[in-house]
Motif scaffolding. Sequence first.
Motif, PDB file in Angstrom:
ATOM      1  N   ASN A 137       0.818  -1.231   0.000  1.00  0.00           N
ATOM      2  CA  ASN A 137       0.000   0.000   0.000  1.00  0.00           C
ATOM      3  C   ASN A 137       0.848   1.276   0.000  1.00  0.00           C
ATOM      4  O   ASN A 137       0.414   2.318   0.516  1.00  0.00           O
ATOM      5  CB  ASN A 137      -0.994   0.006   1.179  1.00  0.00           C
ATOM      6  N   ALA A 138       2.048   1.181  -0.576  1.00  0.00           N
ATOM      7  CA  ALA A 138       2.927   2.365  -0.646  1.00  0.00           C
ATOM      8  C   ALA A 138       2.204   3.496  -1.385  1.00  0.00           C
ATOM      9  O   ALA A 138       1.460   3.266  -2.346  1.00  0.00           O
ATOM     10  CB  ALA A 138       4.223   2.009  -1.362  1.00  0.00           C
ATOM     11  N   LEU A 139       2.434   4.690  -0.909  1.00  0.00           N
ATOM     12  CA  LEU A 139       1.693   5.855  -1.409  1.00  0.00           C
ATOM     13  C   LEU A 139       2.409   6.466  -2.611  1.00  0.00           C
ATOM     14  O   LEU A 139       3.440   7.127  -2.462  1.00  0.00           O
ATOM     15  CB  LEU A 139       1.572   6.904  -0.296  1.00  0.00           C
ATOM     16  N   ASN A 140       1.850   6.230  -3.802  1.00  0.00           N
ATOM     17  CA  ASN A 140       2.341   6.946  -4.972  1.00  0.00           C
ATOM     18  C   ASN A 140       1.350   8.083  -5.264  1.00  0.00           C
ATOM     19  O   ASN A 140       0.354   8.257  -4.547  1.00  0.00           O
ATOM     20  CB  ASN A 140       2.527   5.996  -6.169  1.00  0.00           C
ATOM     21  N   SER A 141       1.632   8.852  -6.323  1.00  0.00           N
ATOM     22  CA  SER A 141       0.750  10.004  -6.607  1.00  0.00           C
ATOM     23  C   SER A 141      -0.682   9.545  -6.855  1.00  0.00           C
ATOM     24  O   SER A 141      -1.631  10.191  -6.408  1.00  0.00           O
ATOM     25  CB  SER A 141       1.225  10.758  -7.847  1.00  0.00           C
ATOM     26  N   GLN A 142      -0.836   8.424  -7.568  1.00  0.00           N
ATOM     27  CA  GLN A 142      -2.194   7.992  -7.908  1.00  0.00           C
ATOM     28  C   GLN A 142      -3.023   7.693  -6.656  1.00  0.00           C
ATOM     29  O   GLN A 142      -4.154   8.159  -6.521  1.00  0.00           O
ATOM     30  CB  GLN A 142      -2.160   6.758  -8.820  1.00  0.00           C
ATOM     31  N   ILE A 143      -2.449   6.943  -5.737  1.00  0.00           N
ATOM     32  CA  ILE A 143      -3.231   6.572  -4.550  1.00  0.00           C
ATOM     33  C   ILE A 143      -3.522   7.822  -3.703  1.00  0.00           C
ATOM     34  O   ILE A 143      -4.604   7.971  -3.128  1.00  0.00           O
ATOM     35  CB  ILE A 143      -2.548   5.428  -3.759  1.00  0.00           C
ATOM     36  N   LEU A 144      -2.575   8.775  -3.688  1.00  0.00           N
ATOM     37  CA  LEU A 144      -2.821  10.018  -2.937  1.00  0.00           C
ATOM     38  C   LEU A 144      -3.948  10.820  -3.587  1.00  0.00           C
ATOM     39  O   LEU A 144      -4.816  11.365  -2.894  1.00  0.00           O
ATOM     40  CB  LEU A 144      -1.543  10.865  -2.869  1.00  0.00           C
ATOM     41  N   LEU A 145      -3.957  10.859  -4.934  1.00  0.00           N
ATOM     42  CA  LEU A 145      -5.022  11.614  -5.614  1.00  0.00           C
ATOM     43  C   LEU A 145      -6.377  10.915  -5.435  1.00  0.00           C
ATOM     44  O   LEU A 145      -7.411  11.573  -5.266  1.00  0.00           O
ATOM     45  CB  LEU A 145      -4.683  11.784  -7.106  1.00  0.00           C
ATOM     46  N   GLU A 146      -6.360   9.583  -5.436  1.00  0.00           N
ATOM     47  CA  GLU A 146      -7.609   8.855  -5.180  1.00  0.00           C
ATOM     48  C   GLU A 146      -8.093   9.108  -3.744  1.00  0.00           C
ATOM     49  O   GLU A 146      -9.292   9.299  -3.500  1.00  0.00           O
ATOM     50  CB  GLU A 146      -7.419   7.351  -5.436  1.00  0.00           C
ATOM     51  N   LEU A 147      -7.147   9.123  -2.810  1.00  0.00           N
ATOM     52  CA  LEU A 147      -7.504   9.423  -1.413  1.00  0.00           C
ATOM     53  C   LEU A 147      -8.148  10.808  -1.314  1.00  0.00           C
ATOM     54  O   LEU A 147      -9.156  10.994  -0.619  1.00  0.00           O
ATOM     55  CB  LEU A 147      -6.251   9.416  -0.533  1.00  0.00           C
ATOM     56  N   ASP A 148      -7.567  11.752  -2.028  1.00  0.00           N
ATOM     57  CA  ASP A 148      -8.073  13.123  -2.024  1.00  0.00           C
ATOM     58  C   ASP A 148      -9.546  13.158  -2.469  1.00  0.00           C
ATOM     59  O   ASP A 148     -10.402  13.773  -1.818  1.00  0.00           O
ATOM     60  CB  ASP A 148      -7.191  13.946  -2.976  1.00  0.00           C
ATOM     61  N   LYS A 149      -9.832  12.443  -3.557  1.00  0.00           N
ATOM     62  CA  LYS A 149     -11.208  12.401  -4.081  1.00  0.00           C
ATOM     63  C   LYS A 149     -12.143  11.691  -3.102  1.00  0.00           C
ATOM     64  O   LYS A 149     -13.271  12.121  -2.873  1.00  0.00           O
ATOM     65  CB  LYS A 149     -11.240  11.651  -5.415  1.00  0.00           C
ATOM     66  N   ALA A 150     -11.653  10.584  -2.529  1.00  0.00           N
ATOM     67  CA  ALA A 150     -12.496   9.819  -1.599  1.00  0.00           C
ATOM     68  C   ALA A 150     -12.842  10.657  -0.370  1.00  0.00           C
ATOM     69  O   ALA A 150     -13.986  10.613   0.122  1.00  0.00           O
ATOM     70  CB  ALA A 150     -11.783   8.530  -1.186  1.00  0.00           C
ATOM     71  N   ILE A 151     -11.893  11.449   0.110  1.00  0.00           N
ATOM     72  CA  ILE A 151     -12.175  12.274   1.297  1.00  0.00           C
ATOM     73  C   ILE A 151     -13.202  13.355   0.941  1.00  0.00           C
ATOM     74  O   ILE A 151     -14.120  13.636   1.731  1.00  0.00           O
ATOM     75  CB  ILE A 151     -10.874  12.906   1.867  1.00  0.00           C
ATOM     76  N   ALA A 189      14.670  18.355  -6.659  1.00  0.00           N
ATOM     77  CA  ALA A 189      14.227  19.075  -5.458  1.00  0.00           C
ATOM     78  C   ALA A 189      12.800  19.610  -5.612  1.00  0.00           C
ATOM     79  O   ALA A 189      11.973  19.490  -4.692  1.00  0.00           O
ATOM     80  CB  ALA A 189      15.186  20.222  -5.156  1.00  0.00           C
ATOM     81  N   GLU A 190      12.496  20.191  -6.773  1.00  0.00           N
ATOM     82  CA  GLU A 190      11.173  20.779  -6.965  1.00  0.00           C
ATOM     83  C   GLU A 190      10.101  19.682  -7.000  1.00  0.00           C
ATOM     84  O   GLU A 190       9.026  19.814  -6.414  1.00  0.00           O
ATOM     85  CB  GLU A 190      11.163  21.633  -8.250  1.00  0.00           C
ATOM     86  N   GLU A 191      10.417  18.573  -7.687  1.00  0.00           N
ATOM     87  CA  GLU A 191       9.450  17.466  -7.765  1.00  0.00           C
ATOM     88  C   GLU A 191       9.238  16.843  -6.385  1.00  0.00           C
ATOM     89  O   GLU A 191       8.115  16.492  -6.010  1.00  0.00           O
ATOM     90  CB  GLU A 191       9.960  16.403  -8.744  1.00  0.00           C
ATOM     91  N   GLY A 192      10.312  16.720  -5.611  1.00  0.00           N
ATOM     92  CA  GLY A 192      10.215  16.172  -4.253  1.00  0.00           C
ATOM     93  C   GLY A 192       9.324  17.054  -3.387  1.00  0.00           C
ATOM     94  O   GLY A 192       8.451  16.575  -2.651  1.00  0.00           O
ATOM     95  N   ARG A 193       9.526  18.369  -3.519  1.00  0.00           N
ATOM     96  CA  ARG A 193       8.729  19.323  -2.737  1.00  0.00           C
ATOM     97  C   ARG A 193       7.242  19.191  -3.098  1.00  0.00           C
ATOM     98  O   ARG A 193       6.376  19.133  -2.230  1.00  0.00           O
ATOM     99  CB  ARG A 193       9.249  20.733  -3.013  1.00  0.00           C
ATOM    100  N   LYS A 194       6.989  19.095  -4.414  1.00  0.00           N
ATOM    101  CA  LYS A 194       5.589  18.988  -4.863  1.00  0.00           C
ATOM    102  C   LYS A 194       4.945  17.697  -4.369  1.00  0.00           C
ATOM    103  O   LYS A 194       3.788  17.685  -3.967  1.00  0.00           O
ATOM    104  CB  LYS A 194       5.533  19.015  -6.404  1.00  0.00           C
ATOM    105  N   PHE A 195       5.708  16.600  -4.402  1.00  0.00           N
ATOM    106  CA  PHE A 195       5.170  15.320  -3.938  1.00  0.00           C
ATOM    107  C   PHE A 195       4.873  15.399  -2.436  1.00  0.00           C
ATOM    108  O   PHE A 195       3.823  14.945  -1.965  1.00  0.00           O
ATOM    109  CB  PHE A 195       6.161  14.194  -4.248  1.00  0.00           C
ATOM    110  N   GLY A 196       5.788  16.013  -1.704  1.00  0.00           N
ATOM    111  CA  GLY A 196       5.576  16.195  -0.259  1.00  0.00           C
ATOM    112  C   GLY A 196       4.317  17.014   0.010  1.00  0.00           C
ATOM    113  O   GLY A 196       3.494  16.655   0.859  1.00  0.00           O
ATOM    114  N   ILE A 197       4.153  18.090  -0.759  1.00  0.00           N
ATOM    115  CA  ILE A 197       2.996  18.973  -0.542  1.00  0.00           C
ATOM    116  C   ILE A 197       1.682  18.253  -0.868  1.00  0.00           C
ATOM    117  O   ILE A 197       0.674  18.439  -0.182  1.00  0.00           O
ATOM    118  CB  ILE A 197       3.158  20.281  -1.354  1.00  0.00           C
ATOM    119  N   LEU A 198       1.726  17.382  -1.890  1.00  0.00           N
ATOM    120  CA  LEU A 198       0.513  16.610  -2.227  1.00  0.00           C
ATOM    121  C   LEU A 198       0.087  15.757  -1.018  1.00  0.00           C
ATOM    122  O   LEU A 198      -1.075  15.801  -0.587  1.00  0.00           O
ATOM    123  CB  LEU A 198       0.784  15.724  -3.451  1.00  0.00           C
TER     124      LEU A 198
END
Length: 259
Positions: free
Chosen positions: A26-40, A75-84
Amino acid sequence: MNYEMLILEKKDRMAILKLNRPNALNALNSQILLELDKAIDNIKEDDSVDVLIVTGEGKAFVAGADISQMKDLNAEEGRKFGILGQRVFRKIETLEKPSIAAINGFALGGGCELAMSCDLRIASERAKFGQPEVGLGITPGFSGTQRLPRLVGVAKAKELIFTGKIIKAEEAQSIGLVNKVVDKESLLDEAISMAQSIIKNGQLAVRYSKMAIDRGMQGDIDTGIEVEANLFGLCFATKDQKEGMTAFVEKREANFETK
Ligand code: CO8
């Protein structure tokens, strides 16, 4: 709404949200985080839901953010992933409705951070907790540096984060990271039973209580006390308060409107 990496089930005024990517723990990639966002968002808008339960499929709750996805980020991509991740977890934390993490296994890194964004945590005796990020050359990035010290105190949080050590459910309970430890088989039943104990009450009062606690813990005590006074006053404008107190005087069960 269809989810590829989540299973969302609603029943008896609860939403049970299961992370469903067991092959990657269940590692959190962008897709699962975006799905979580929609589910919430969906759970927030759904008046038939009073309590959210978050759990994981397979042997892990969540074994962290997806290391394969993060490996080559700049660095910028890491920051964006963290912020997501931060944004989605903050959405869970600030959901008006209470949330319970039912931690079925590994809750590491982003998994521990997801559990901490819920209001309550029940762990299976097999669950394991930790913030092992420094071993990967990064800091916790989904707000673990902020929520862990608030939950377990600064010294314990620093110990866990600096050493990256993994602790068992019992120790997690002893430091206040989880509310309760139960055997593996009864984990979901225990979470549902805790949800039912919340659902039987006046839901506006539950939500106002959550708001007062959270606002108070994030600010100074005088502001918190003022928030409590205002929300306490607001309760007297609700049908739930009239019903709750009338039922007590009439020696019967309350039948709350918001159910
Ligand atoms: N990311 C990606 N894949 C993972 C992860 C992960 N975090 N954890 C496990 N997997 C995968 C494994 O690669 C393996 O895949 P495959 O079968 O294709 O090889 C599969 O899940 C099963 O894992 P294991 O074979 O390793 O299972 P074990 O039972 O042997 O070990 C462990 C279980 C101990 C949990 C082990 O998998 C592990 O150590 N995982 C990594 C734990 C970790 O370090 N987590 C922290 C990640 S960092 C993080 O969460 C930071 C959050 C903030 C990010 C901010 C971004 C900027």
